[in-house]
Design a protein around this motif. Structure first.
Motif, PDB file in Angstrom:
ATOM      1  N   LEU A  73       9.717   0.200 -10.308  1.00  0.00           N
ATOM      2  CA  LEU A  73       9.978  -1.095  -9.585  1.00  0.00           C
ATOM      3  C   LEU A  73       9.370  -1.198  -8.387  1.00  0.00           C
ATOM      4  CD1 LEU A  73      11.006  -4.036  -9.843  1.00  0.00           C
ATOM      5  CD2 LEU A  73      13.285  -2.939  -8.706  1.00  0.00           C
ATOM      6  N   ARG A  74       8.455  -2.041  -7.977  1.00  0.00           N
ATOM      7  CA  ARG A  74       7.827  -2.174  -6.633  1.00  0.00           C
ATOM      8  C   ARG A  74       7.897  -3.508  -6.237  1.00  0.00           C
ATOM      9  NH1 ARG A  74       9.162   2.031  -5.197  1.00  0.00           N
ATOM     10  NH2 ARG A  74       8.656   4.022  -5.932  1.00  0.00           N
ATOM     11  N   ILE A  75       7.689  -3.570  -4.893  1.00  0.00           N
ATOM     12  CA  ILE A  75       7.706  -4.922  -4.436  1.00  0.00           C
ATOM     13  C   ILE A  75       6.091  -5.421  -4.464  1.00  0.00           C
ATOM     14  CG2 ILE A  75       7.605  -6.124  -2.465  1.00  0.00           C
ATOM     15  CD1 ILE A  75       9.788  -4.292  -1.313  1.00  0.00           C
ATOM     16  N   ASN A  76       5.961  -6.834  -5.037  1.00  0.00           N
ATOM     17  CA  ASN A  76       4.730  -7.562  -4.789  1.00  0.00           C
ATOM     18  C   ASN A  76       4.860  -8.275  -3.677  1.00  0.00           C
ATOM     19  OD1 ASN A  76       2.618  -9.349  -5.038  1.00  0.00           O
ATOM     20  ND2 ASN A  76       3.285 -10.136  -7.014  1.00  0.00           N
ATOM     21  N   LEU A  77       4.360  -7.731  -2.493  1.00  0.00           N
ATOM     22  CA  LEU A  77       4.743  -8.099  -1.313  1.00  0.00           C
ATOM     23  C   LEU A  77       3.693  -9.411  -0.934  1.00  0.00           C
ATOM     24  CD1 LEU A  77       6.135  -7.898   1.581  1.00  0.00           C
ATOM     25  CD2 LEU A  77       4.355  -6.570   2.146  1.00  0.00           C
ATOM     26  N   ASP A  78       4.260 -10.428  -1.149  1.00  0.00           N
ATOM     27  CA  ASP A  78       3.297 -11.837  -0.804  1.00  0.00           C
ATOM     28  C   ASP A  78       3.489 -12.204   0.701  1.00  0.00           C
ATOM     29  OD1 ASP A  78       2.384 -14.591  -0.658  1.00  0.00           O
ATOM     30  OD2 ASP A  78       2.608 -14.762  -2.627  1.00  0.00           O
ATOM     31  N   LEU A  79       2.297 -11.777   1.656  1.00  0.00           N
ATOM     32  CA  LEU A  79       2.336 -11.971   2.750  1.00  0.00           C
ATOM     33  C   LEU A  79       2.429 -13.789   3.204  1.00  0.00           C
ATOM     34  CD1 LEU A  79      -0.072  -9.031   3.966  1.00  0.00           C
ATOM     35  CD2 LEU A  79       2.403  -9.255   3.733  1.00  0.00           C
ATOM     36  N   TYR A  80       1.946 -14.357   2.390  1.00  0.00           N
ATOM     37  CA  TYR A  80       2.044 -15.850   2.555  1.00  0.00           C
ATOM     38  C   TYR A  80       3.867 -16.283   2.559  1.00  0.00           C
ATOM     39  CZ  TYR A  80       2.462 -20.891   1.250  1.00  0.00           C
ATOM     40  OH  TYR A  80       2.746 -22.204   1.344  1.00  0.00           O
ATOM     41  N   HIS A  81       4.463 -15.799   1.652  1.00  0.00           N
ATOM     42  CA  HIS A  81       5.709 -15.957   1.813  1.00  0.00           C
ATOM     43  C   HIS A  81       6.601 -15.343   2.922  1.00  0.00           C
ATOM     44  CE1 HIS A  81       5.809 -18.158  -1.955  1.00  0.00           C
ATOM     45  NE2 HIS A  81       5.236 -16.889  -2.803  1.00  0.00           N
ATOM     46  N   THR A  82       6.013 -14.262   3.048  1.00  0.00           N
ATOM     47  CA  THR A  82       6.649 -13.349   4.576  1.00  0.00           C
ATOM     48  C   THR A  82       6.545 -14.167   5.801  1.00  0.00           C
ATOM     49  OG1 THR A  82       6.351 -11.211   3.192  1.00  0.00           O
ATOM     50  CG2 THR A  82       6.731 -11.388   5.729  1.00  0.00           C
ATOM     51  N   GLN A  83       5.136 -14.693   5.735  1.00  0.00           N
ATOM     52  CA  GLN A  83       4.831 -15.478   7.127  1.00  0.00           C
ATOM     53  C   GLN A  83       5.755 -16.514   7.144  1.00  0.00           C
ATOM     54  OE1 GLN A  83       3.042 -14.786   9.619  1.00  0.00           O
ATOM     55  NE2 GLN A  83       2.827 -16.725  10.408  1.00  0.00           N
ATOM     56  N   ILE A 100       5.765  -0.663  -1.829  1.00  0.00           N
ATOM     57  CA  ILE A 100       4.875  -1.857  -2.090  1.00  0.00           C
ATOM     58  C   ILE A 100       3.981  -1.358  -3.469  1.00  0.00           C
ATOM     59  CG2 ILE A 100       2.621  -3.008  -1.311  1.00  0.00           C
ATOM     60  CD1 ILE A 100       3.840  -2.869   1.320  1.00  0.00           C
ATOM     61  N   GLY A 101       4.086  -2.233  -4.288  1.00  0.00           N
ATOM     62  CA  GLY A 101       3.184  -1.922  -5.582  1.00  0.00           C
ATOM     63  C   GLY A 101       1.794  -2.975  -5.710  1.00  0.00           C
ATOM     64  N   GLU A 102       2.048  -4.195  -4.897  1.00  0.00           N
ATOM     65  CA  GLU A 102       0.674  -4.884  -4.538  1.00  0.00           C
ATOM     66  C   GLU A 102       1.134  -5.698  -3.359  1.00  0.00           C
ATOM     67  OE1 GLU A 102      -1.527  -8.538  -6.550  1.00  0.00           O
ATOM     68  OE2 GLU A 102      -0.045  -7.748  -7.933  1.00  0.00           O
ATOM     69  N   VAL A 103      -0.156  -5.944  -2.650  1.00  0.00           N
ATOM     70  CA  VAL A 103       0.005  -7.065  -1.641  1.00  0.00           C
ATOM     71  C   VAL A 103      -0.828  -8.136  -1.910  1.00  0.00           C
ATOM     72  CG1 VAL A 103      -0.760  -7.703   1.054  1.00  0.00           C
ATOM     73  CG2 VAL A 103       0.354  -5.364   0.262  1.00  0.00           C
ATOM     74  N   GLN A 104      -0.164  -9.242  -1.788  1.00  0.00           N
ATOM     75  CA  GLN A 104      -0.680 -10.737  -2.178  1.00  0.00           C
ATOM     76  C   GLN A 104      -0.937 -11.598  -0.857  1.00  0.00           C
ATOM     77  OE1 GLN A 104       1.680 -12.855  -4.958  1.00  0.00           O
ATOM     78  NE2 GLN A 104       0.600 -12.063  -6.846  1.00  0.00           N
ATOM     79  N   VAL A 105      -2.198 -12.040  -0.821  1.00  0.00           N
ATOM     80  CA  VAL A 105      -2.837 -12.699   0.182  1.00  0.00           C
ATOM     81  C   VAL A 105      -3.056 -14.219   0.028  1.00  0.00           C
ATOM     82  CG1 VAL A 105      -4.648 -12.831   1.704  1.00  0.00           C
ATOM     83  CG2 VAL A 105      -3.865 -10.522   1.086  1.00  0.00           C
ATOM     84  N   ALA A 106      -2.754 -15.273   0.961  1.00  0.00           N
ATOM     85  CA  ALA A 106      -2.924 -16.464   1.002  1.00  0.00           C
ATOM     86  C   ALA A 106      -2.568 -16.827   2.502  1.00  0.00           C
ATOM     87  CB  ALA A 106      -2.283 -17.389   0.214  1.00  0.00           C
ATOM     88  N   ASP A 107      -3.377 -17.781   3.120  1.00  0.00           N
ATOM     89  CA  ASP A 107      -3.272 -18.128   4.693  1.00  0.00           C
ATOM     90  C   ASP A 107      -2.298 -19.069   4.883  1.00  0.00           C
ATOM     91  OD1 ASP A 107      -3.756 -18.064   7.335  1.00  0.00           O
ATOM     92  OD2 ASP A 107      -5.844 -17.972   7.134  1.00  0.00           O
ATOM     93  N   TYR A 133      -1.466   2.333   3.529  1.00  0.00           N
ATOM     94  CA  TYR A 133      -1.635   1.691   2.173  1.00  0.00           C
ATOM     95  C   TYR A 133      -3.084   1.500   1.722  1.00  0.00           C
ATOM     96  CZ  TYR A 133      -0.856  -1.942  -1.436  1.00  0.00           C
ATOM     97  OH  TYR A 133      -0.855  -2.550  -2.495  1.00  0.00           O
ATOM     98  N   ARG A 134      -2.877   1.937   0.235  1.00  0.00           N
ATOM     99  CA  ARG A 134      -4.371   2.150  -0.512  1.00  0.00           C
ATOM    100  C   ARG A 134      -4.116   1.386  -1.770  1.00  0.00           C
ATOM    101  NH1 ARG A 134      -4.972   3.413   4.012  1.00  0.00           N
ATOM    102  NH2 ARG A 134      -6.281   5.250   4.908  1.00  0.00           N
ATOM    103  N   GLY A 135      -3.029   0.663  -2.032  1.00  0.00           N
ATOM    104  CA  GLY A 135      -2.794  -0.042  -3.193  1.00  0.00           C
ATOM    105  C   GLY A 135      -3.777  -1.531  -3.344  1.00  0.00           C
ATOM    106  N   PRO A 136      -3.542  -1.989  -4.514  1.00  0.00           N
ATOM    107  CA  PRO A 136      -4.027  -3.292  -4.774  1.00  0.00           C
ATOM    108  C   PRO A 136      -3.815  -4.428  -3.634  1.00  0.00           C
ATOM    109  CG  PRO A 136      -2.390  -2.982  -6.291  1.00  0.00           C
ATOM    110  CD  PRO A 136      -2.481  -1.864  -5.405  1.00  0.00           C
ATOM    111  N   VAL A 137      -4.734  -5.278  -3.337  1.00  0.00           N
ATOM    112  CA  VAL A 137      -4.578  -6.545  -2.463  1.00  0.00           C
ATOM    113  C   VAL A 137      -5.275  -7.503  -3.380  1.00  0.00           C
ATOM    114  CG1 VAL A 137      -5.074  -7.603  -0.679  1.00  0.00           C
ATOM    115  CG2 VAL A 137      -4.714  -5.273  -0.387  1.00  0.00           C
ATOM    116  N   GLY A 138      -4.243  -8.520  -3.520  1.00  0.00           N
ATOM    117  CA  GLY A 138      -4.785  -9.774  -4.338  1.00  0.00           C
ATOM    118  C   GLY A 138      -4.846 -11.142  -3.818  1.00  0.00           C
TER     119      GLY A 138
END
Length: 160
Positions: A73-83, A100-107, A133-138
């Motif tokens: 179990l990892r975090i899908n860290l959605d940076l839009y939501h965090t912002q 962190i299992g994945e980082v998600q991006v949206a402005d 961090y070297r994992g996926p960024v979506g």
């Protein structure tokens, strides 16, 4: 979540029993993941876009995932939501890094590609890289105009 990502049963506050049920459920999911040799991620949300969502913050998702502390179990860290929910993106990346299992991006605002809002994506990308961090960024965003240009902007923001 139901239509438009709105909780079917809204809850402004997570109770002790809700935390225990969430932990039990996520541990069962980890057992299934372990049997199938897969990893699940739990995404942080924000309460502005998802009002009444239990565990609707980066802090709550980090608390859940770190308390379970299993590799399935990892975090899908959605940076839009965090912002929107907490701000202070780089510090939240640091806090969440081990999980962190994945980082998600949206402005933000607008949930479009990097460069269309207030977030400093090259700085965020550099900080993630520098912390290891070297994992996926979506890219989970709407194209402001041309979808191909949105992909180019995403690649540009995350190419160091």
């Amino acid at each position: 979540l139901g239509e438009g990502g709105i909780p079917i049963v809204k809850s402004e506050v997570e109770t002790g029993p809700m935390w225990l049920k969430a932990r039990d459920t996520l541990n069962c999911i980890c057992d299934m993941a372990e049997a199938e040799d897969v990893v699940f991620t739990l995404e942080n949300l924000n309460l502005l876009d998802h009002p009444g969502c239990p565990f609707g913050s980066t802090a709550a998702v980090l608390a859940l995932v770190s308390s379970i502390n299993r590799p399935q179990l990892r975090i899908n860290l959605d940076l839009y939501h965090t912002q929107i929910g907490e701000g202070d993106i780089v510090r939240w990346c640091e806090k969440c890094l081990p999980f962190i299992g994945e980082v998600q991006v949206a402005d933000n605002p607008g949930r479009c590609e990097p460069g269309t809002g207030e977030m400093n994506w090259p700085n965020i990308a550099r900080a993630l890289f520098d912390m290891g961090y070297r994992g996926p960024v979506g890219l989970e965003a709407f194209a402001q105009n041309d979808p191909e240009a949105a992909l180019v902007a995403f690649r540009r923001a995350f190419t160091l």
